[in-house]
Structures are given as structure tokens and as C-alpha cells.
Scaffold this motif. Structure first.
Motif, PDB file in Angstrom:
ATOM      1  N   UNK A 255      15.043   2.818  16.680  1.00 11.06           N
ATOM      2  CA  UNK A 255      13.862   2.285  15.993  1.00 11.06           C
ATOM      3  C   UNK A 255      13.276   1.174  16.852  1.00 11.06           C
ATOM      4  N   UNK A 256      11.987   0.953  16.705  1.00 10.11           N
ATOM      5  CA  UNK A 256      11.331  -0.183  17.350  1.00 10.11           C
ATOM      6  C   UNK A 256      10.807  -1.125  16.274  1.00 10.11           C
ATOM      7  N   UNK A 257      10.946  -2.417  16.553  1.00  2.73           N
ATOM      8  CA  UNK A 257      10.433  -3.453  15.667  1.00  2.73           C
ATOM      9  C   UNK A 257       9.410  -4.256  16.457  1.00  2.73           C
TER      10      UNK A 257
ATOM     11  N   UNK B  21       0.802  -1.223   0.000  1.00  2.00           N
ATOM     12  CA  UNK B  21       0.000   0.000   0.000  1.00  2.00           C
ATOM     13  C   UNK B  21       0.838   1.277   0.000  1.00  2.00           C
ATOM     14  N   UNK B  22       2.058   1.214   0.506  1.00  2.00           N
ATOM     15  CA  UNK B  22       2.837   2.443   0.588  1.00  2.00           C
ATOM     16  C   UNK B  22       4.281   2.202   0.953  1.00  2.00           C
ATOM     17  N   UNK B  23       5.041   3.287   0.902  1.00  2.00           N
ATOM     18  CA  UNK B  23       6.460   3.268   1.246  1.00  2.00           C
ATOM     19  C   UNK B  23       6.718   4.283   2.353  1.00  2.00           C
ATOM     20  N   UNK B  24       7.917   4.244   2.893  1.00  2.00           N
ATOM     21  CA  UNK B  24       8.397   5.273   3.810  1.00  2.00           C
ATOM     22  C   UNK B  24       9.208   6.257   2.977  1.00  2.00           C
ATOM     23  N   UNK B  25       8.742   7.524   2.905  1.00  2.00           N
ATOM     24  CA  UNK B  25       9.259   8.454   1.902  1.00  2.00           C
ATOM     25  C   UNK B  25       9.702   9.766   2.550  1.00  2.00           C
ATOM     26  N   UNK B  26      10.946  10.155   2.303  1.00  2.88           N
ATOM     27  CA  UNK B  26      11.444  11.450   2.736  1.00  2.88           C
ATOM     28  C   UNK B  26      11.207  12.489   1.639  1.00  2.88           C
ATOM     29  N   UNK B  27      11.590  13.729   1.878  1.00  2.00           N
ATOM     30  CA  UNK B  27      11.319  14.803   0.906  1.00  2.00           C
ATOM     31  C   UNK B  27      12.013  14.547  -0.431  1.00  2.00           C
ATOM     32  N   UNK B  28      13.292  14.189  -0.399  1.00  2.00           N
ATOM     33  CA  UNK B  28      14.023  13.975  -1.643  1.00  2.00           C
ATOM     34  C   UNK B  28      13.479  12.752  -2.377  1.00  2.00           C
TER      35      UNK B  28
ATOM     36  N   UNK C  52      12.932   4.068   9.119  1.00  2.00           N
ATOM     37  CA  UNK C  52      11.842   3.492   9.899  1.00  2.00           C
ATOM     38  C   UNK C  52      11.738   4.171  11.262  1.00  2.00           C
ATOM     39  N   UNK C  53      10.548   4.054  11.880  1.00  2.00           N
ATOM     40  CA  UNK C  53      10.317   4.536  13.247  1.00  2.00           C
ATOM     41  C   UNK C  53       9.937   3.334  14.121  1.00  2.00           C
ATOM     42  N   UNK C  54       8.645   3.060  14.229  1.00  4.16           N
ATOM     43  CA  UNK C  54       8.145   1.844  14.888  1.00  4.16           C
ATOM     44  C   UNK C  54       7.483   0.994  13.802  1.00  4.16           C
ATOM     45  N   UNK C  55       8.171  -0.030  13.353  1.00  4.75           N
ATOM     46  CA  UNK C  55       7.702  -0.827  12.223  1.00  4.75           C
ATOM     47  C   UNK C  55       7.239  -2.183  12.731  1.00  4.75           C
ATOM     48  N   UNK C  56       6.028  -2.600  12.315  1.00  4.37           N
ATOM     49  CA  UNK C  56       5.495  -3.827  12.914  1.00  4.37           C
ATOM     50  C   UNK C  56       4.489  -4.531  12.020  1.00  4.37           C
ATOM     51  N   UNK C  57       4.396  -5.831  12.225  1.00  2.00           N
ATOM     52  CA  UNK C  57       3.321  -6.639  11.648  1.00  2.00           C
ATOM     53  C   UNK C  57       2.142  -6.581  12.616  1.00  2.00           C
ATOM     54  N   UNK C  58       0.977  -6.259  12.105  1.00  2.00           N
ATOM     55  CA  UNK C  58      -0.209  -6.103  12.948  1.00  2.00           C
ATOM     56  C   UNK C  58      -0.691  -7.448  13.480  1.00  2.00           C
ATOM     57  N   UNK C  59      -1.371  -7.446  14.631  1.00  2.00           N
ATOM     58  CA  UNK C  59      -1.904  -8.699  15.186  1.00  2.00           C
ATOM     59  C   UNK C  59      -2.863  -9.392  14.231  1.00  2.00           C
TER      60      UNK C  59
END
Length: 459
Positions: free
Chosen positions: A442-444, A311-318, A344-351
């Protein structure tokens, strides 16, 4: 740190040769670190870092520079050098900054710098004695304590001006067990984005015993089986699996240049329908949470995968400019010495919907990976390799013998497709992630998951 007026002048000078975006970042960071080995304090380091950076963009071109001198003259000179590095038609641009107050997702109750060193050392001693007294097989215990207090000022040419304060505290125990011929190591750590209240959540004696328990258990474990086997990954520390096997491949630093196996895959199935994954920088108190990113954009909850569909990516300005997409508030950097990039910040697989007991019961013969050690991944191919610090054999649907020396390896694109079951109990584990913009908290996270087949290696 610097005045809003000076920030306006610096950004205006940076834009003077035709750049279309500029930012100024000022930082003052205090760090403390202590290490105790076998009850003796063998390292204690405190320091402060102070400096500023200016970044200029024009289209997908980027110029970045930094300095330790934040006087008005030095900052304006730095901005002019950045501007001249990007050739263009000289012109003036007036920038008006509006101060904004950031949401505070992480409250600090006890600022570490206000706590006496003797008290910090006392907690370290308590963990050390608990670790060493756990078993006669424990021959070494190493205790580490760290805290960091980072204050930043950030202004951007699109009008943002604000300050942020980020306080991190961590505590770790590493125990070594030996039978005279072989050594095994156990690690247990705790970290919060906050202060000395860490010890209101985590008991140093329990941490010491937990590290030693892992070391002793692995000392008497059998060698790991090898081959292609079902693998069940525990919640919490198992989140490093998604971080390495998939997370880096979803950062625009890889995706934008076509260097990711997931480039141009939005809307396509890249994982089992059991997998939904997020990167969420807004979770209150979590280690990887950010109030605002290092490009002046608010933190977001960013859906990456939904029921197996990208559905999406992690995207910075550049990266956003290169991809023709919107940034997602994940432009991060370690300090003023680094240019920000997607992180990444807090990246996780949902329950999911599966019970942990049913996941274990579904495996006739396989591996239960309880605690992970280090791991590496290649975003371009999605290949990964992890050391498993603590692992057990699963036989006839039950966890049986401890096994040592286990590694798991494979391709992220295949492993994600082979996720068969996802548990209900999400847990997080924090750490530091190194990449182009430095080392960042970061948190996983993940619930327990079952992967139908992975290559398992041994000693």
C-alpha cells in the motif's frame, strides 16, 4: 494457468447448491529476498508459490477454500466441497466467461528474475559501504533487497475472466548508531511496482547515507518533550498517519459490521474542512496501485472525504452486500490462501493551499515529525499510536533541535477535526499493510499538515 472452459465448469459446480456468486483464483508467485548485515550476506531466500482458491457467496454467507493442486479433477472436487458447505437446493447453472484485458497502470522495464544475483549484491554492497563510512558512530548497517513476481488468473460468475501480473521491487537500509551506552536506528527504503529500474530512480549510496544520517542525528538528539502539543507532520512518510488513524476505519470490513467509528456517517462532517482524502488504485507506477482487484473489479479512484465531509468507504463485494452499497474495486488479498476483503491501495490527503514555511511559522512551540516508524490503530475507537523515527522541536516558528523517542497518540476522530493547515506538496511512501486478507503493498500520501494538538510521549 487453467483454461477458461475449466474455470466455467468450476464456477458452475460451486454454484450447484444455490450460491449466487462464485469466483476462482489461480496464482503463481516467485519471490526473492536477500539480507546483508555488516557486509556479510546472511540470508538469501528464493521460492515459488502455486495454488488456487474457490469462493462462494449467497447473500452475506461466504465459503472459501484453497488447494495446491490445480488439475481439473482437484479443482472440480474443491468447487463441489465449497458448494456442499453451503446447504441449498441442488441445481445446475451454466456460466459463460468473457476474457477481458485489464488496463496496465504499472509497466515493468527490467524483470528482476532476469538480473543476475551478483548485480543485486553489488547494489547492496554499495549501500552498505556508504552507510558505514558516514560516521564512526555507525556500528551496524543492514541492507535488504526483495522482489516479487505474481501472476494471477481470475474468473467470476458475473462473467469476468482475465489475467494480471504484478511485479514489486524494494530496497532498504537500516543503520545503527551507538555512543557505547545508547543505540539509535535510522531506516531508509525505496519501493516501486516495477522491476530493477528501481535503481534508476534511487541511488544506493544516497540511501545508505540517509539512513545513517538519521541514526546519528537521533543519537545526539535531546529527549522529546511530552504533553499535548501542536504537531506538524511531514509529507510522504507522514501519510501513515491518515492510513492508521482513519483509513482502516473506512474499510467495509469494519464499517459493515458496525465496528468502525465512521459507520453510518456518510454525509456527516468527520474532519476539518481542510481535509479531502482519496483512495486511488489507478496512480501510474505507485506501490499500492492495482489494475484489477482480486474480485475481478477494475481499480478506481475513490473519494473518501471532501472538505471534511465523509463521502464514501472502501468496499469489497461481501461488504457491499452487507451495507447495501456498490463495491469500489478494493477487494484484495495476499495470495490464494486468503479470502479477499476491503483493503487500501494508495490512500492520501489531497494537497491544500498552505505553504510549508507558513505551517512551520505558525507553531510557537511544538513537534515536527519528519519520519515515522511503526504505528497501530483501532478502527472501532479510532485510537492510534505512532513511533516517530526522526523528529525536531519547533520553537518560535522555526525548526530547531532534533528530539528522540517521540511518540504521538490520540483519537483519529479528534485529530482529523484538529487539522488546521494542509500544504501543497503531495508525496507518497510505500509499505506493507497487514490485515485479515494478509500482507499487501500500500502507499500512504499527504502534503505537510499541522494538527493543532496531539498527545506527545517520550522515552
Amino acid at each position: 494457468m487453467i483454461s477458461r472452459k475449466l474455470a466455467e465448469e468450476v464456477i458452475g459446480a460451486a454454484l450447484s447448491t444455490g450460491g449466487d456468486y462464485a469466483e476462482v483464483f489461480v496464482e503463481h508467485t516467485q519471490k526473492n529476498s536477500m539480507t546483508m548485515t555488516n557486509g556479510i550476506m546472511d540470508a538469501a531466500v528464493s521460492g515459488q508459490d502455486f495454488g488456487a482458491s474457490v469462493r462462494l457467496l449467497r447473500g452475506t454467507e461466504c465459503v472459501y477454500a484453497y488447494t495446491n493442486d490445480v488439475s481439473a479433477a482437484a479443482m472440480l472436487e474443491l468447487a463441489k466441497k465449497v458448494a456442499h458447505a453451503m446447504e441449498g437446493v441442488a441445481k445446475g447453472k451454466q456460466v459463460t466467461l468473457v476474457e477481458r484485458y485489464n488496463v496496465n497502470y504499472c509497466q515493468t522495464l527490467i524483470v528482476p528474475s532476469s538480473v543476475q544475483t551478483a548485480m543485486k549484491v553489488d547494489y547492496m554492497k554499495r549501500a552498505y559501504h556508504a552507510a558505514r563510512s558516514y560516521s564512526k558512530d555507525i556500528v551496524q548497517a543492514v541492507i535488504t533487497y526483495k522482489d516479487m513476481d505474481q501472476r494471477i488468473f481470475l474468473a467470476t460468475s458475473d462473467g469476468y475472466c482475465g489475467e494480471d501480473r504484478r511485479i514489486y521491487t524494494s530496497f532498504g537500509v537500516r543503520s545503527v548508531a551507538s555512543d557505547g551506552l545508547m543505540n539509535q536506528t535510522g531506516n531508509h527504503r525505496a519501493e516501486i511496482q516495477g522491476g530493477f529500474e528501481l535503481f534508476e530512480r534511487y541511488n544506493p549510496e544516497e540511501m545508505g547515507r540517509a539512513a545513517s544520517e538519521t541514526a546519528v542525528t537521533m543519537l545526539y538528539a535531546e529527549p522529546s518533550p511530552t504533553g499535548e502539543l501542536p504537531v506538524v507532520i511531514a509529507n510522504g512518510t507522514g501519510g501513515i498517519f491518515f492510513h492508521e488513524a482513519c483509513g482502516h476505519s473506512l474499510e467495509s470490513s469494519s464499517v459493515a459490521r458496525g465496528g468502525s467509528v465512521f459507520s453510518d456517517k456518510i454525509g456527516q462532517q468527520i474532519a476539518s474542512s481542510k481535509v479531502t482524502a482519496w483512495d486511488d488504485g489507478t496512480i501510474a507506477g505507485e506501490w499500492g496501485t492495482i489494475n484489477v482487484d482480486d474480485e475481478g473489479l477494475p481499480s478506481t479512484k475513490n473519494l473518501l472525504i471532501e472538505n471534511g465531509i465523509l463521502k464514501g468507504y472502501m468496499i469489497d463485494r461481501l461488504g457491499a452486500r452487507k451495507m447495501g452499497m456498490q463495491p469500489t474495486g478494493c477487494g484484495r488479498k495476499e495470495s490464494y490462501r486468503f479470502a479477499p476483503t476491503s483493503r487500501m491501495t494508495n490512500t492520501f490527503i489531497a494537497p491544500g493551499e498552505d505553504e510549508d514555511k507558513d505551517i512551520i511559522a505558525s507553531v510557537e512551540y511544538g513537534v515536527f515529525a519528519k519520519l515515522f516508524g511503526g504505528g497501530t490503530a483501532n478502527p472501532q475507537t479510532s485510537s492510534f499510536n505512532f513511533n516517530v523515527q526522526e523528529a525536531y522541536l519547533i520553537e518560535n516558528g522555526q525548526i530547531t533541535k532534533p528530539i528522540r523517542g517521540a511518540t504521538i497518540m490520540g483519537m483519529g476522530v479528534e485529530a482529523l477535526m484538529n487539522v488546521e493547515m494542509v500544504g501543497k506538496h503531495l508525496a507518497f511512501d510505500g509499505g506493507l499493510c497487514g490485515a485479515a486478507s494478509g500482507s499487501l503493498p500500500v502507499s500512504n500520501g499527504q502534503p505537510m499538515i499541522k494538527i493543532s494538538k496531539l498527545v506527545v510521549g517520550g522515552q
